[in-house]
Scaffold this motif. Structure first.
Motif, PDB file in Angstrom:
ATOM      1  N   LEU A 110      -3.344  -1.119 -15.481  1.00  0.00           N
ATOM      2  CA  LEU A 110      -3.153  -0.005 -14.546  1.00  0.00           C
ATOM      3  C   LEU A 110      -1.770  -0.067 -13.906  1.00  0.00           C
ATOM      4  CD1 LEU A 110      -6.492   0.519 -12.591  1.00  0.00           C
ATOM      5  CD2 LEU A 110      -5.753   1.439 -14.782  1.00  0.00           C
ATOM      6  N   ALA A 111      -1.386  -1.273 -13.502  1.00  0.00           N
ATOM      7  CA  ALA A 111      -0.104  -1.429 -12.816  1.00  0.00           C
ATOM      8  C   ALA A 111       1.067  -1.078 -13.732  1.00  0.00           C
ATOM      9  CB  ALA A 111       0.035  -2.851 -12.286  1.00  0.00           C
ATOM     10  N   ALA A 112       0.888  -1.355 -15.027  1.00  0.00           N
ATOM     11  CA  ALA A 112       1.946  -1.020 -15.980  1.00  0.00           C
ATOM     12  C   ALA A 112       2.087   0.491 -16.097  1.00  0.00           C
ATOM     13  CB  ALA A 112       1.636  -1.625 -17.345  1.00  0.00           C
ATOM     14  N   VAL A 123       0.841  -1.197   0.000  1.00  0.00           N
ATOM     15  CA  VAL A 123       0.000   0.000   0.000  1.00  0.00           C
ATOM     16  C   VAL A 123       0.877   1.250   0.000  1.00  0.00           C
ATOM     17  CG1 VAL A 123      -1.695   1.325   1.283  1.00  0.00           C
ATOM     18  CG2 VAL A 123      -1.914  -1.146   1.145  1.00  0.00           C
ATOM     19  N   ALA A 124       1.892   1.237   0.839  1.00  0.00           N
ATOM     20  CA  ALA A 124       2.789   2.396   0.900  1.00  0.00           C
ATOM     21  C   ALA A 124       3.420   2.632  -0.467  1.00  0.00           C
ATOM     22  CB  ALA A 124       3.865   2.173   1.960  1.00  0.00           C
ATOM     23  N   LEU A 125       3.853   1.565  -1.062  1.00  0.00           N
ATOM     24  CA  LEU A 125       4.481   1.653  -2.381  1.00  0.00           C
ATOM     25  C   LEU A 125       3.523   2.259  -3.407  1.00  0.00           C
ATOM     26  CD1 LEU A 125       7.298   0.285  -3.153  1.00  0.00           C
ATOM     27  CD2 LEU A 125       5.864  -1.159  -4.592  1.00  0.00           C
ATOM     28  N   SER A 126       2.258   1.844  -3.352  1.00  0.00           N
ATOM     29  CA  SER A 126       1.292   2.335  -4.342  1.00  0.00           C
ATOM     30  C   SER A 126       1.039   3.833  -4.180  1.00  0.00           C
ATOM     31  CB  SER A 126      -0.024   1.573  -4.230  1.00  0.00           C
ATOM     32  OG  SER A 126      -0.804   2.087  -3.173  1.00  0.00           O
ATOM     33  N   MET A 127       1.351   4.358  -2.991  1.00  0.00           N
ATOM     34  CA  MET A 127       1.189   5.790  -2.783  1.00  0.00           C
ATOM     35  C   MET A 127       2.452   6.554  -3.146  1.00  0.00           C
ATOM     36  SD  MET A 127      -1.012   6.362   0.604  1.00  0.00           S
ATOM     37  CE  MET A 127      -0.403   5.183   1.693  1.00  0.00           C
ATOM     38  N   GLY A 128       3.445   5.832  -3.597  1.00  0.00           N
ATOM     39  CA  GLY A 128       4.682   6.500  -3.981  1.00  0.00           C
ATOM     40  C   GLY A 128       5.610   6.749  -2.813  1.00  0.00           C
ATOM     41  N   ILE A 129       5.404   6.006  -1.720  1.00  0.00           N
ATOM     42  CA  ILE A 129       6.318   6.116  -0.588  1.00  0.00           C
ATOM     43  C   ILE A 129       7.488   5.167  -0.829  1.00  0.00           C
ATOM     44  CG2 ILE A 129       6.601   5.569   1.867  1.00  0.00           C
ATOM     45  CD1 ILE A 129       3.662   6.401   2.211  1.00  0.00           C
ATOM     46  N   VAL A 153       3.204  -6.728 -21.635  1.00  0.00           N
ATOM     47  CA  VAL A 153       3.684  -6.904 -20.267  1.00  0.00           C
ATOM     48  C   VAL A 153       3.948  -8.376 -20.004  1.00  0.00           C
ATOM     49  CG1 VAL A 153       3.010  -6.864 -17.829  1.00  0.00           C
ATOM     50  CG2 VAL A 153       2.644  -4.851 -19.241  1.00  0.00           C
ATOM     51  N   ILE A 154       5.085  -8.646 -19.412  1.00  0.00           N
ATOM     52  CA  ILE A 154       5.435 -10.022 -19.069  1.00  0.00           C
ATOM     53  C   ILE A 154       5.717 -10.109 -17.571  1.00  0.00           C
ATOM     54  CG2 ILE A 154       7.138 -11.858 -19.400  1.00  0.00           C
ATOM     55  CD1 ILE A 154       7.425 -11.053 -22.248  1.00  0.00           C
ATOM     56  N   TYR A 155       5.101 -11.094 -16.909  1.00  0.00           N
ATOM     57  CA  TYR A 155       5.366 -11.348 -15.497  1.00  0.00           C
ATOM     58  C   TYR A 155       6.414 -12.448 -15.358  1.00  0.00           C
ATOM     59  CZ  TYR A 155       1.318  -8.736 -13.651  1.00  0.00           C
ATOM     60  OH  TYR A 155       0.438  -7.762 -13.283  1.00  0.00           O
ATOM     61  N   ASN A 156       7.247 -12.325 -14.372  1.00  0.00           N
ATOM     62  CA  ASN A 156       8.255 -13.348 -14.063  1.00  0.00           C
ATOM     63  C   ASN A 156       9.040 -13.807 -15.286  1.00  0.00           C
ATOM     64  OD1 ASN A 156       7.217 -13.416 -11.409  1.00  0.00           O
ATOM     65  ND2 ASN A 156       5.614 -14.813 -12.090  1.00  0.00           N
ATOM     66  N   ASP A 157       9.266 -12.882 -16.210  1.00  0.00           N
ATOM     67  CA  ASP A 157      10.016 -13.172 -17.430  1.00  0.00           C
ATOM     68  C   ASP A 157       9.368 -14.181 -18.384  1.00  0.00           C
ATOM     69  OD1 ASP A 157      12.041 -11.416 -16.742  1.00  0.00           O
ATOM     70  OD2 ASP A 157      13.087 -12.934 -15.560  1.00  0.00           O
ATOM     71  N   ILE A 195       3.689  -2.670 -11.354  1.00  0.00           N
ATOM     72  CA  ILE A 195       4.058  -4.026 -11.808  1.00  0.00           C
ATOM     73  C   ILE A 195       5.489  -4.402 -11.445  1.00  0.00           C
ATOM     74  CG2 ILE A 195       2.618  -4.806 -13.721  1.00  0.00           C
ATOM     75  CD1 ILE A 195       4.583  -3.523 -15.615  1.00  0.00           C
ATOM     76  N   LYS A 196       6.341  -3.391 -11.356  1.00  0.00           N
ATOM     77  CA  LYS A 196       7.736  -3.674 -11.010  1.00  0.00           C
ATOM     78  C   LYS A 196       7.831  -4.475  -9.717  1.00  0.00           C
ATOM     79  CE  LYS A 196      11.255  -0.384 -12.253  1.00  0.00           C
ATOM     80  NZ  LYS A 196      11.865   0.833 -11.691  1.00  0.00           N
ATOM     81  N   SER A 197       7.010  -4.076  -8.730  1.00  0.00           N
ATOM     82  CA  SER A 197       7.071  -4.756  -7.436  1.00  0.00           C
ATOM     83  C   SER A 197       6.377  -6.103  -7.494  1.00  0.00           C
ATOM     84  CB  SER A 197       6.441  -3.890  -6.351  1.00  0.00           C
ATOM     85  OG  SER A 197       5.055  -3.790  -6.573  1.00  0.00           O
ATOM     86  N   GLU A 198       5.779  -6.421  -8.635  1.00  0.00           N
ATOM     87  CA  GLU A 198       5.130  -7.729  -8.762  1.00  0.00           C
ATOM     88  C   GLU A 198       5.841  -8.591  -9.794  1.00  0.00           C
ATOM     89  OE1 GLU A 198       1.155  -6.513  -9.613  1.00  0.00           O
ATOM     90  OE2 GLU A 198       0.737  -6.075  -7.515  1.00  0.00           O
ATOM     91  N   ASP A 199       7.101  -8.239 -10.033  1.00  0.00           N
ATOM     92  CA  ASP A 199       7.903  -9.006 -10.975  1.00  0.00           C
ATOM     93  C   ASP A 199       7.398  -8.923 -12.398  1.00  0.00           C
ATOM     94  OD1 ASP A 199      10.240 -10.041 -10.134  1.00  0.00           O
ATOM     95  OD2 ASP A 199       9.315 -11.690  -9.011  1.00  0.00           O
TER      96      ASP A 199
END
Ligand SMILES: Nc1ncnc2c1ncn2[C@@H]1O[C@H](COP(=O)(O)OP(=O)(O)OP(=O)(O)O)[C@@H](O)[C@H]1O
Ligand SMILES: [Mg+2]
Lengths: 295, 264
Positions: free
Chosen positions: B46-48, A178-184, B10-14, B53-57
């Motif tokens: 949206l994540a892209a 959640v923090a990350l999604s807010m740009g923290i 978009v590709i997940y986990n390569d 998405i970066k934080s979701e690999d």
């Protein structure tokens, strides 16, 4: 009789506040990174050696040495986070714990190599002469340390709950995603927490060791801080004060009254009994975050 | 052009290819809706854009995403939030243990001064009065609708130009859905651009000017919102209405939806 009781209880409470102080370092790190740091006591030792090196080793006056020690401790905390934990964000609790145990062994090794195994005198930063009120004898370092612990707890509570930067850190403590999604920047929050945890440990070292001797055995205080943190609930800083006092008084009384009867060590194992008990009946401790389940 | 999604993959986990050549555009101040069945790739889109998405690999492996003329694909969420691009994740992710007001303060972490934060909080309260009443309440104990209002308010704190919002109506009672969409309409009026991902097609197309329908990681249909609303396929499979205007049972639609392919 009553004097003896007060003596055990008050000294117990003050020592408990010292545990609380060390536990604060632990909790600050845990909140931000979810790392259950078994090497917290080692951070106290490192802080202690830094202070010793700057004061007795380099001969700097204390008013110069202590701020410098905080700075060095901050760097140590930062480096530890970068080297060992920054890559582990999101990994299992198990692997993080294993890393902290590795860290514990590593720090012991480094301290041994750099500073040697001999016992060192620690500078007397607080006056040695105890304060005597009736039958109660209070070492000044403990008294000032207790007051300092309370002040630091209040300051940290205020910081994490009222200031914008602190709330940002609390947000990433609550939920990285959640923090990350807010740009923290969660990375920054975690690094800041290690810096703070390391500095707090150094303060703990100064109070705990003032006028005593310094070896790596001082790290045992980190182990007693653990049950205090669990009793408070791992997220609560203010709660540590109460938890520390409870733990310290119980331990003080047990050492005073029970140890002579059974021949020792009840006082030192009691905190761990309380810890196990707490984990059974109330895993979130007295003030920890309960999981809120909404359907 | 405020947002330009250009042939994005978009590709997940390569290995897992989720988006396949997605194209979209939106003007400043407009509102678009992205519709589609479960697993179509809406959240991934949206994540892209936001960088989550970066934080979701995940990774944008080809194509580009431009926000206000600047490339934002594979940028950090932090830098995108600073640009005024903010993602309200699905599932009403409030900071549970904080009060409503503290949630808002955290949302305003990009603002320069505490005074500015106070000012914006007041703005948010004017826009969403319910939040003012709840300001001292712990966010985790709010109702679903209130939590949805809170995450919208929190996004507003960052002074956004574009809000990407994922399934704001999910799991809310019809009245609450109405409330939430009323707020979204207000946001539009205040000049904020909106990118809404929704399964509640009706509600989304009412606010939006333009809609996209996604299936299996591809845009299979797009058009003006009112045109889409009239389109038979959309009516049947997303609005649950057949030609006679009767509402089909959810189960029928669901059953159909799984087999139906938009390309065809
Ligand atoms: N982190 C991830 N790693 C691997 N695959 C993923 C990941 N996130 C999503 N996917 C896959 O990508 C596809 C699209 O998922 P996405 O969440 O974007 O769909 P959606 O349209 O938002 O669906 P829903 O309506 O259910 O929210 C799914 O097949 C999903 O399994
Ligand atoms: Mg989704």
């Amino acid at each position: 009789m009553i004097g003896e009781f007060l003596d055990y209880a008050i000294n117990g409470a003050l020592i408990g506040l010292l545990y609380a102080l060390v536990a604060m370092g632990f909790v600050v790190i845990y909140r931000a990174s979810k790392v259950f740091n078994f090497a917290q006591g080692e951070l106290v030792v490192v802080g202690g050696f830094i202070v010793w090196w700057l004061t007795l080793g380099m001969g700097l006056p204390w008013y110069f040495a202590i701020p410098l020690a905080f700075l060095l401790a901050a760097i140590v905390g930062y480096v530890i986070e970068r080297l060992f934990f920054s890559k582990l964000v999101g990994e299992s609790v198990f692997s993080m714990v294993m890393v902290t145990i590795g860290l514990l062994i590593l720090i012991r090794g480094i301290v041994l190599v750099v500073f040697g195994a001999q016992v060192r005198p620690f500078p007397t930063i607080f006056p040695l002469k105890p304060i005597i009120i009736g039958d109660v004898l209070i070492p000044q370092s403990l008294l000032y340390g207790g007051i300092l612990a309370v002040i630091i707890a209040l300051a940290l509570s205020w910081f994490f709950n009222q200031t914008r930067t602190g709330l940002k850190m609390t947000a990433s403590a609550e939920d990285h995603q959640v923090a990350l999604s807010m740009g923290i920047s969660v990375r920054m929050s975690i690094a800041a927490a290690w810096v703070m945890g390391s500095v707090i440990s150094t303060i703990g070292a100064i109070i705990f060791l003032s006028g005593k001797s310094l070896t790596f055995l001082a790290s045992e205080i980190g182990f007693i801080a653990l049950p205090v943190a669990l009793l408070a609930g791992l997220e609560s800083i203010g709660g540590l004060i109460l938890a520390g006092i409870i733990m310290g008084v119980v331990q003080g009384l047990a050492e005073g009254y029970l140890d002579p009867i059974v021949g020792g060590s009840v006082g030192s194992i009691l905190p761990f009994f309380i810890m196990v008990f707490i984990l059974f009946v109330r895993p979130t401790g007295l003030f920890g975050w309960k999981t809120i389940e909404r359907v | 052009m405020l947002l330009k999604v250009n042939n994005v993959e978009v590709i997940y986990n390569d290995v897992i290819l989720v988006l396949k050549g997605v194209n979209m555009t939106m003007e400043e101040g407009s509102c678009i809706a992205l519709l589609g069945a479960n697993g179509a790739g809406k959240t991934t889109t949206l994540a892209a854009i936001s960088g989550i998405i970066k934080s979701e690999d995940g990774k944008v492996t080809s194509g580009s995403i431009e926000f206000d003329g600047q490339r934002v694909d594979n940028q950090s969420v932090e830098s995108n939030v600073a640009r005024g691009l903010i993602h309200v994740m699905e599932g009403r992710k409030v900071l549970q243990h904080m009060t409503v007001e503290k949630n808002l303060i955290v949302g305003g972490h990009v603002l320069k001064s505490g005074a500015e934060v106070k000012q914006r909080i007041e703005n948010v309260y004017t826009l969403i009065p319910r939040l003012a009443e709840l300001r001292k309440r712990t966010a985790g104990y709010l109702s679903g609708g209130e939590q949805q209002m809170l995450v919208i308010g929190r996004a507003l704190m960052a002074n956004p130009r574009l809000i990407l919002i994922d399934e704001p109506s999910l799991g809310l009672a019809p009245l609450m859905v109405e409330e939430v969409f009323k707020i979204l309409k207000e946001l539009r009026k205040s000049g904020i651009s909106l990118f809404i991902v929704e399964q509640n097609t009706q509600a989304a197309l009412e606010v939006a000017d333009y809609g996209y329908v996604m299936e299996n990681g591809r845009i299979v249909m797009d058009g003006e919102a009112d045109q889409l609303m009239k389109n038979e396929d959309v009516r049947e499979f997303y609005l649950g209405l057949n030609m006679e205007g009767e509402r089909k049972s959810y189960r029928d639609v669901k059953h159909y939806k799984r087999r139906k392919r938009w390309l065809g």
